[in-house]
Write a protein that holds these residues in place. Structure first.
Motif, PDB file in Angstrom:
ATOM      1  N   ALA A  23     -18.675 -15.362 -11.621  1.00 35.59           N
ATOM      2  CA  ALA A  23     -18.492 -14.492 -12.778  1.00 35.59           C
ATOM      3  C   ALA A  23     -18.394 -13.049 -12.308  1.00 35.59           C
ATOM      4  CB  ALA A  23     -19.644 -14.650 -13.750  1.00 35.59           C
ATOM      5  N   SER A  24     -17.515 -12.298 -12.947  1.00 32.20           N
ATOM      6  CA  SER A  24     -17.374 -10.880 -12.621  1.00 32.20           C
ATOM      7  C   SER A  24     -17.184 -10.094 -13.910  1.00 32.20           C
ATOM      8  CB  SER A  24     -16.186 -10.660 -11.681  1.00 32.20           C
ATOM      9  OG  SER A  24     -14.982 -11.108 -12.259  1.00 32.20           O
ATOM     10  N   GLY A  25     -17.451  -8.809 -13.838  1.00 30.43           N
ATOM     11  CA  GLY A  25     -17.320  -7.961 -15.010  1.00 30.43           C
ATOM     12  C   GLY A  25     -18.684  -7.398 -15.416  1.00 30.43           C
ATOM     13  N   ASP A  26     -18.806  -7.047 -16.676  1.00 30.80           N
ATOM     14  CA  ASP A  26     -20.056  -6.491 -17.208  1.00 30.80           C
ATOM     15  C   ASP A  26     -21.001  -7.636 -17.534  1.00 30.80           C
ATOM     16  OD1 ASP A  26     -18.230  -3.929 -18.983  1.00 30.80           O
ATOM     17  OD2 ASP A  26     -19.183  -3.868 -17.001  1.00 30.80           O
ATOM     18  N   ILE A  27     -21.958  -7.828 -16.662  1.00 28.51           N
ATOM     19  CA  ILE A  27     -22.859  -8.973 -16.780  1.00 28.51           C
ATOM     20  C   ILE A  27     -24.286  -8.494 -16.959  1.00 28.51           C
ATOM     21  CG2 ILE A  27     -23.794 -10.978 -15.564  1.00 28.51           C
ATOM     22  CD1 ILE A  27     -21.065 -11.183 -14.157  1.00 28.51           C
ATOM     23  N   PHE A  28     -24.926  -8.957 -18.018  1.00 31.71           N
ATOM     24  CA  PHE A  28     -26.328  -8.681 -18.220  1.00 31.71           C
ATOM     25  C   PHE A  28     -27.158  -9.736 -17.507  1.00 31.71           C
ATOM     26  CE2 PHE A  28     -26.017  -5.182 -21.061  1.00 31.71           C
ATOM     27  CZ  PHE A  28     -24.831  -5.358 -21.734  1.00 31.71           C
ATOM     28  N   SER A  29     -28.383  -9.400 -17.219  1.00 30.45           N
ATOM     29  CA  SER A  29     -29.204 -10.283 -16.391  1.00 30.45           C
ATOM     30  C   SER A  29     -29.611 -11.570 -17.107  1.00 30.45           C
ATOM     31  CB  SER A  29     -30.449  -9.546 -15.906  1.00 30.45           C
ATOM     32  OG  SER A  29     -31.217  -9.113 -17.018  1.00 30.45           O
ATOM     33  N   ILE A  30     -29.677 -11.520 -18.433  1.00 24.59           N
ATOM     34  CA  ILE A  30     -30.095 -12.706 -19.181  1.00 24.59           C
ATOM     35  C   ILE A  30     -28.845 -13.438 -19.668  1.00 24.59           C
ATOM     36  CG2 ILE A  30     -31.369 -13.564 -21.163  1.00 24.59           C
ATOM     37  CD1 ILE A  30     -33.134 -11.074 -20.943  1.00 24.59           C
ATOM     38  N   ASN A  31     -28.625 -14.622 -19.113  1.00 22.55           N
ATOM     39  CA  ASN A  31     -27.437 -15.374 -19.483  1.00 22.55           C
ATOM     40  C   ASN A  31     -27.603 -16.837 -19.093  1.00 22.55           C
ATOM     41  OD1 ASN A  31     -26.398 -15.754 -16.609  1.00 22.55           O
ATOM     42  ND2 ASN A  31     -26.477 -13.532 -16.720  1.00 22.55           N
ATOM     43  N   THR A  32     -26.638 -17.612 -19.489  1.00 27.50           N
ATOM     44  CA  THR A  32     -26.595 -19.026 -19.128  1.00 27.50           C
ATOM     45  C   THR A  32     -25.235 -19.320 -18.510  1.00 27.50           C
ATOM     46  OG1 THR A  32     -28.095 -19.650 -20.918  1.00 27.50           O
ATOM     47  CG2 THR A  32     -26.744 -21.405 -19.974  1.00 27.50           C
ATOM     48  N   MET A  33     -25.242 -20.003 -17.405  1.00 19.72           N
ATOM     49  CA  MET A  33     -23.991 -20.432 -16.773  1.00 19.72           C
ATOM     50  C   MET A  33     -23.995 -21.943 -16.670  1.00 19.72           C
ATOM     51  SD  MET A  33     -23.346 -17.627 -13.752  1.00 19.72           S
ATOM     52  CE  MET A  33     -21.598 -18.081 -13.579  1.00 19.72           C
ATOM     53  N   GLY A  34     -22.824 -22.528 -16.718  1.00 19.76           N
ATOM     54  CA  GLY A  34     -22.795 -23.969 -16.629  1.00 19.76           C
ATOM     55  C   GLY A  34     -21.396 -24.539 -16.620  1.00 19.76           C
ATOM     56  N   TRP A  35     -21.355 -25.845 -16.842  1.00 20.59           N
ATOM     57  CA  TRP A  35     -20.109 -26.589 -16.768  1.00 20.59           C
ATOM     58  C   TRP A  35     -19.959 -27.514 -17.967  1.00 20.59           C
ATOM     59  CZ3 TRP A  35     -16.720 -25.449 -12.943  1.00 20.59           C
ATOM     60  CH2 TRP A  35     -17.208 -24.722 -11.857  1.00 20.59           C
ATOM     61  N   TYR A  36     -18.748 -27.561 -18.458  1.00 21.28           N
ATOM     62  CA  TYR A  36     -18.350 -28.506 -19.474  1.00 21.28           C
ATOM     63  C   TYR A  36     -17.115 -29.232 -18.954  1.00 21.28           C
ATOM     64  CZ  TYR A  36     -21.467 -26.112 -22.741  1.00 21.28           C
ATOM     65  OH  TYR A  36     -22.571 -25.585 -23.358  1.00 21.28           O
ATOM     66  N   ARG A  37     -16.774 -30.337 -19.578  1.00 21.59           N
ATOM     67  CA  ARG A  37     -15.580 -31.044 -19.160  1.00 21.59           C
ATOM     68  C   ARG A  37     -14.850 -31.615 -20.363  1.00 21.59           C
ATOM     69  NH1 ARG A  37     -18.426 -36.253 -16.168  1.00 21.59           N
ATOM     70  NH2 ARG A  37     -19.000 -37.391 -18.083  1.00 21.59           N
ATOM     71  N   GLN A  38     -13.559 -31.828 -20.149  1.00 22.73           N
ATOM     72  CA  GLN A  38     -12.734 -32.406 -21.194  1.00 22.73           C
ATOM     73  C   GLN A  38     -11.801 -33.428 -20.569  1.00 22.73           C
ATOM     74  OE1 GLN A  38     -10.638 -29.552 -23.627  1.00 22.73           O
ATOM     75  NE2 GLN A  38     -10.270 -31.073 -25.219  1.00 22.73           N
ATOM     76  N   ALA A  73     -27.850 -13.266  -7.836  1.00 26.27           N
ATOM     77  CA  ALA A  73     -27.396 -12.061  -7.146  1.00 26.27           C
ATOM     78  C   ALA A  73     -25.874 -12.054  -6.986  1.00 26.27           C
ATOM     79  CB  ALA A  73     -28.064 -11.952  -5.784  1.00 26.27           C
ATOM     80  N   LYS A  74     -25.285 -13.242  -6.861  1.00 24.87           N
ATOM     81  CA  LYS A  74     -23.841 -13.358  -6.683  1.00 24.87           C
ATOM     82  C   LYS A  74     -23.124 -13.794  -7.954  1.00 24.87           C
ATOM     83  CE  LYS A  74     -24.250 -14.460  -1.759  1.00 24.87           C
ATOM     84  NZ  LYS A  74     -23.946 -15.462  -0.693  1.00 24.87           N
ATOM     85  N   ASN A  75     -23.876 -13.959  -9.037  1.00 20.81           N
ATOM     86  CA  ASN A  75     -23.293 -14.421 -10.315  1.00 20.81           C
ATOM     87  C   ASN A  75     -22.454 -15.682 -10.114  1.00 20.81           C
ATOM     88  OD1 ASN A  75     -24.358 -12.270 -11.900  1.00 20.81           O
ATOM     89  ND2 ASN A  75     -22.790 -10.922 -11.044  1.00 20.81           N
ATOM     90  N   THR A  76     -23.022 -16.606  -9.398  1.00 21.66           N
ATOM     91  CA  THR A  76     -22.322 -17.840  -9.055  1.00 21.66           C
ATOM     92  C   THR A  76     -23.099 -19.043  -9.565  1.00 21.66           C
ATOM     93  OG1 THR A  76     -21.406 -16.844  -7.050  1.00 21.66           O
ATOM     94  CG2 THR A  76     -21.462 -19.236  -7.141  1.00 21.66           C
ATOM     95  N   VAL A  77     -22.367 -20.018 -10.064  1.00 23.35           N
ATOM     96  CA  VAL A  77     -22.969 -21.291 -10.450  1.00 23.35           C
ATOM     97  C   VAL A  77     -22.208 -22.401  -9.746  1.00 23.35           C
ATOM     98  CG1 VAL A  77     -21.537 -21.583 -12.531  1.00 23.35           C
ATOM     99  CG2 VAL A  77     -23.755 -22.721 -12.375  1.00 23.35           C
TER     100      VAL A  77
END
Length: 114
Positions: A23-38, A73-77
């Motif tokens: 993830a890149s851009g304006d990112i606040f520290s409190i968030n949820t990252m994840g995966w969905y599928r279709q 720290a890297k905004n990576t999931v």
């Protein structure tokens, strides 16, 4: 927020794949990252999510086979997928959620052959 996913591909049944999303851009520290599928002809569904404080949520069908992790720290999931089945074939979408706002990546195709 922009999301860049990678790691999809073709794998045989029982094999493994690892998906990553940055993830890149304006990112606040409190968030949820994840995966969905279709899958073809189906609705988009939850695979797994992880909050910024480490809480996880998995779909029942993925428990024990998939493992989500993240690097704040890297905004990576990441999504480690083991013991893949043909029914796991789908386009996998990275998701980033801040409060009520959802951001989606472009999707990466995972194909599991039998």
């Amino acid at each position: 927020v922009q999301l860049q996913a990678s790691g999809g591909g073709l794998v045989q049944s029982g094999g493994s794949l690892r998906l990553s999303c940055v993830a890149s851009g304006d990112i606040f520290s409190i968030n949820t990252m994840g995966w969905y599928r279709q899958a073809p002809g189906k609705h988009r569904e939850l695979v797994a999510t992880m909050t910024s404080d480490g809480s996880t949520n998995y779909a029942d069908s993925e428990k024990g086979r998939f493992t989500i992790s993240r690097d704040n720290a890297k905004n990576t999931v990441n999504l480690q997928m083991d013991s893949l089945k043909p029914e796991d074939t789908a386009v996998y979408y990275c998701n980033f959620k801040e409060g009520p706002i959802d951001y989606w990546g472009q999707g990466t195709l995972v194909t599991v052959s039998s």
